[in-house]
Design an enzyme around this catalytic site. Structure first.
Site, PDB file in Angstrom:
ATOM      1  N   LYS A 105       0.819  -1.221   0.000  1.00  0.00           N
ATOM      2  CA  LYS A 105       0.000   0.000   0.000  1.00  0.00           C
ATOM      3  C   LYS A 105       0.851   1.269   0.000  1.00  0.00           C
ATOM      4  O   LYS A 105       0.503   2.260  -0.633  1.00  0.00           O
ATOM      5  CB  LYS A 105      -0.973   0.029   1.179  1.00  0.00           C
ATOM      6  CG  LYS A 105      -0.344   0.076   2.578  1.00  0.00           C
ATOM      7  CD  LYS A 105      -0.208  -1.302   3.140  1.00  0.00           C
ATOM      8  CE  LYS A 105       0.311  -1.284   4.569  1.00  0.00           C
ATOM      9  NZ  LYS A 105       0.466  -2.666   5.082  1.00  0.00           N
ATOM     10  N   VAL A 132      -5.069  -3.317   0.625  1.00  0.00           N
ATOM     11  CA  VAL A 132      -6.024  -2.655   1.517  1.00  0.00           C
ATOM     12  C   VAL A 132      -6.868  -3.698   2.233  1.00  0.00           C
ATOM     13  O   VAL A 132      -7.530  -4.520   1.595  1.00  0.00           O
ATOM     14  CB  VAL A 132      -6.946  -1.684   0.736  1.00  0.00           C
ATOM     15  CG1 VAL A 132      -7.951  -1.029   1.684  1.00  0.00           C
ATOM     16  CG2 VAL A 132      -6.134  -0.632   0.005  1.00  0.00           C
ATOM     17  N   ILE A 136     -10.133  -8.799   2.978  1.00  0.00           N
ATOM     18  CA  ILE A 136     -11.437  -8.232   2.603  1.00  0.00           C
ATOM     19  C   ILE A 136     -11.373  -7.763   1.146  1.00  0.00           C
ATOM     20  O   ILE A 136     -10.515  -6.954   0.799  1.00  0.00           O
ATOM     21  CB  ILE A 136     -11.805  -7.043   3.507  1.00  0.00           C
ATOM     22  CG1 ILE A 136     -11.797  -7.455   4.981  1.00  0.00           C
ATOM     23  CG2 ILE A 136     -13.162  -6.474   3.118  1.00  0.00           C
ATOM     24  CD1 ILE A 136     -11.964  -6.295   5.935  1.00  0.00           C
ATOM     25  N   GLY A 187       2.513  -9.140  19.720  1.00  0.00           N
ATOM     26  CA  GLY A 187       2.921  -9.132  18.320  1.00  0.00           C
ATOM     27  C   GLY A 187       1.981  -8.368  17.407  1.00  0.00           C
ATOM     28  O   GLY A 187       2.141  -8.396  16.178  1.00  0.00           O
ATOM     29  N   ASP A 201      -0.327   4.137   8.036  1.00  0.00           N
ATOM     30  CA  ASP A 201      -0.786   2.921   7.356  1.00  0.00           C
ATOM     31  C   ASP A 201      -2.211   3.093   6.843  1.00  0.00           C
ATOM     32  O   ASP A 201      -2.510   2.783   5.685  1.00  0.00           O
ATOM     33  CB  ASP A 201      -0.699   1.740   8.328  1.00  0.00           C
ATOM     34  CG  ASP A 201      -1.279   0.462   7.750  1.00  0.00           C
ATOM     35  OD1 ASP A 201      -0.637  -0.147   6.870  1.00  0.00           O
ATOM     36  OD2 ASP A 201      -2.382   0.055   8.179  1.00  0.00           O
ATOM     37  N   LYS A 205      -3.819   3.290   2.750  1.00  0.00           N
ATOM     38  CA  LYS A 205      -4.954   2.503   2.261  1.00  0.00           C
ATOM     39  C   LYS A 205      -6.108   3.399   1.821  1.00  0.00           C
ATOM     40  O   LYS A 205      -6.762   3.147   0.798  1.00  0.00           O
ATOM     41  CB  LYS A 205      -5.405   1.534   3.355  1.00  0.00           C
ATOM     42  CG  LYS A 205      -4.342   0.516   3.750  1.00  0.00           C
ATOM     43  CD  LYS A 205      -4.719  -0.218   5.026  1.00  0.00           C
ATOM     44  CE  LYS A 205      -3.614  -1.176   5.453  1.00  0.00           C
ATOM     45  NZ  LYS A 205      -3.893  -1.805   6.771  1.00  0.00           N
ATOM     46  N   GLY A 302      -2.452 -10.664   8.359  1.00  0.00           N
ATOM     47  CA  GLY A 302      -2.185 -12.072   8.642  1.00  0.00           C
ATOM     48  C   GLY A 302      -1.761 -12.826   7.404  1.00  0.00           C
ATOM     49  O   GLY A 302      -2.072 -12.433   6.277  1.00  0.00           O
TER      50      GLY A 302
END
Length: 436
Positions: A105, A132, A136, A187, A201, A205, A302
């Site tokens: 991104k 992004v 999803i 984490g 961040d 996006k 993830g």
């Protein structure tokens, strides 16, 4: 048909997940794509670690350019991140006639205009669903599923780290610093969390989604950023008392004056679905003039969720590999020669409702002073609560305003902070109803 050969740049968390999905679901992917898709090469500095992840039959090299320019590679998947070597590799792949899939991104928000122009010139596709909101499919929704709509606004929880911190602050009544330390231990937050907690961040996006929604160039440098590091647990508590929850939202809205492009903590009515998106999950609301308000929810990061989006892009590019470039879905949803020259509004020209918290000396007439200043700037009050302070001689006044242009709120705050009855700075948070 001849298999499509994929070259992978970066075999980290997402790269490893991509290799796993390509192998595990190879038969299903082939059925969907109409031909086999084969992971042929991978580039990674740690060769042994990469070989252990991608398995046998994949040529693992240290030089990314060897992958980007290899004559047998059809699709280059960039999962390195950043804007240094990643940009050079992506442009090298495009110049070599390769299609590109990326989850980067930052690269697209800051250099996408150059990259998409080069891809258009070379007749190749750059796909970026994973850039992004992880797994999803919001990019596909904006480019294709909602293409009949005039997009009115987008509001998204698009950074899982910040959402986890805000959820924990609300649930436990904990201070920001304590929850950040816990997020780092688990984490969810980096050792240097600035990129996440200060809104960078999310703004990357949001820049990409705004370009898709309104057919405008990438303009990350004009986005307004405000993070969550200065949020107080008492503001989260007061918001709850007033029927709101605080989320870090990325918001873009088309107005008569131009396009809003802003990331900041936002009060949302607690009954809204998006206000109840907790932990590290992401959600994006899109309001179209025909479809109304829609919401997309899921894992925003993830290994496998993001790999899901990467592989979906690989499948799409495979389907398009033999298509006439002039008839592909444009990179930014609108035809390249039809992008709009809409201005990005400075934050002072944005209209919103506001939460204001003021610390005052607890004496008669203070509230009248505040309301007089607000009225002089054309600001009307929707709700008010007053709380006694632990210091005894002071009180906290919390105000919710009706919608007003931000520059008037800033002018009122400057006058309020100059009062001798006011102690400290005024806390200002924006509010959005998000009711379609």
């Amino acid at each position: 048909m001849k298999p499509i050969n994929v070259g992978l740049l970066g075999v980290g968390t997402v790269g490893g997940g991509t290799a796993t999905v390509l192998k595990r679901n190879a038969a299903e992917i082939s059925r969907r794509a109409g031909r086999d898709i084969v992971l042929k090469m991978a580039a990674n500095l740690d060769l042994d670690a990469a070989r252990a992840i991608v398995g046998e039959g994949v040529d693992v090299v240290a030089d990314g350019f060897a992958v980007a320019r290899h004559p047998d590679i059809d699709i280059v998947v960039e999962l390195i991140g950043g804007t240094g070597i990643a940009k050079e590799l992506v442009l090298a792949a495009i110049d070599s006639g390769k299609h590109v899939v990326t989850a980067n991104k930052k690269l697209l928000a800051e250099h996408g205009n150059e990259i998409f122009a080069r891809a258009q010139e070379k007749g190749v596709t750059v796909a970026f669903e994973a850039a992004v909101a992880g797994g999803i499919p919001i990019i596909k929704a904006l480019r294709e599923g909602l293409s009949a709509n005039h997009i009115e606004w987008i509001a998204g929880i698009i950074n899982g780290t910040s959402n986890f911190i805000l959820t924990e602050m609300r649930d436990k009544g904990a201070a920001f610093a304590d929850v950040l330390a816990e997020a780092q231990r688990l984490g969810y937050a980096e050792a240097d969390p600035t990129f996440d907690i200060e809104g960078h961040d999310a703004a990357h996006k949001l820049t990409i989604m705004a370009a898709l929604a309104y057919g405008i160039p990438m303009q990350f440098d004009k986005a307004y950023l405000e993070g969550i590091s200065k949020l107080s647990a008492c503001d989260i508590r007061y918001a709850e008392e007033l029927g709101y929850r605080i989320k870090l939202l990325g918001i873009t809205r088309r107005t008569d004056k131009g396009v809003e492009l802003r990331v900041h903590p936002t009060l949302i009515p607690e009954k809204r679905l998006i206000a109840n998106v907790d932990g590290v999950m992401n959600a994006v609301m899109v309001k179209g003039d025909a479809v109304g308000a829609t919401m997309y929810y899921g894992a925003g990061a993830g290994s496998l969720p993001t790999a899901s989006a990467v592989v979906a892009d690989i499948i799409d590019v495979t389907r398009l590999a033999t298509a006439d470039p002039e008839h592909r879905v444009p990179h930014l949803a609108f035809q390249p020669d039809r992008l709009a020259d809409l201005p990005i509004l400075p934050i002072g020209e944005v209209e919103s409702s506001y939460y204001l918290r003021v610390n005052v000396i607890d004496r008669a007439g203070v509230l009248a002073e505040l309301t007089h200043i607000l009225a002089s700037e054309g600001i009307s009050i929707e709700a008010l609560i007053q709380k006694g302070s632990e210091r005894g001689a002071e009180a906290e006044i919390v105000l919710l305003t009706h919608r007003v242009v931000e520059k008037h709120v800033n002018a009122a705050i400057a006058q309020i902070e100059a009062l001798d009855s006011v102690t400290g700075s005024v806390t200002k948070l924006r509010m959005e109803a998000l009711n379609g």
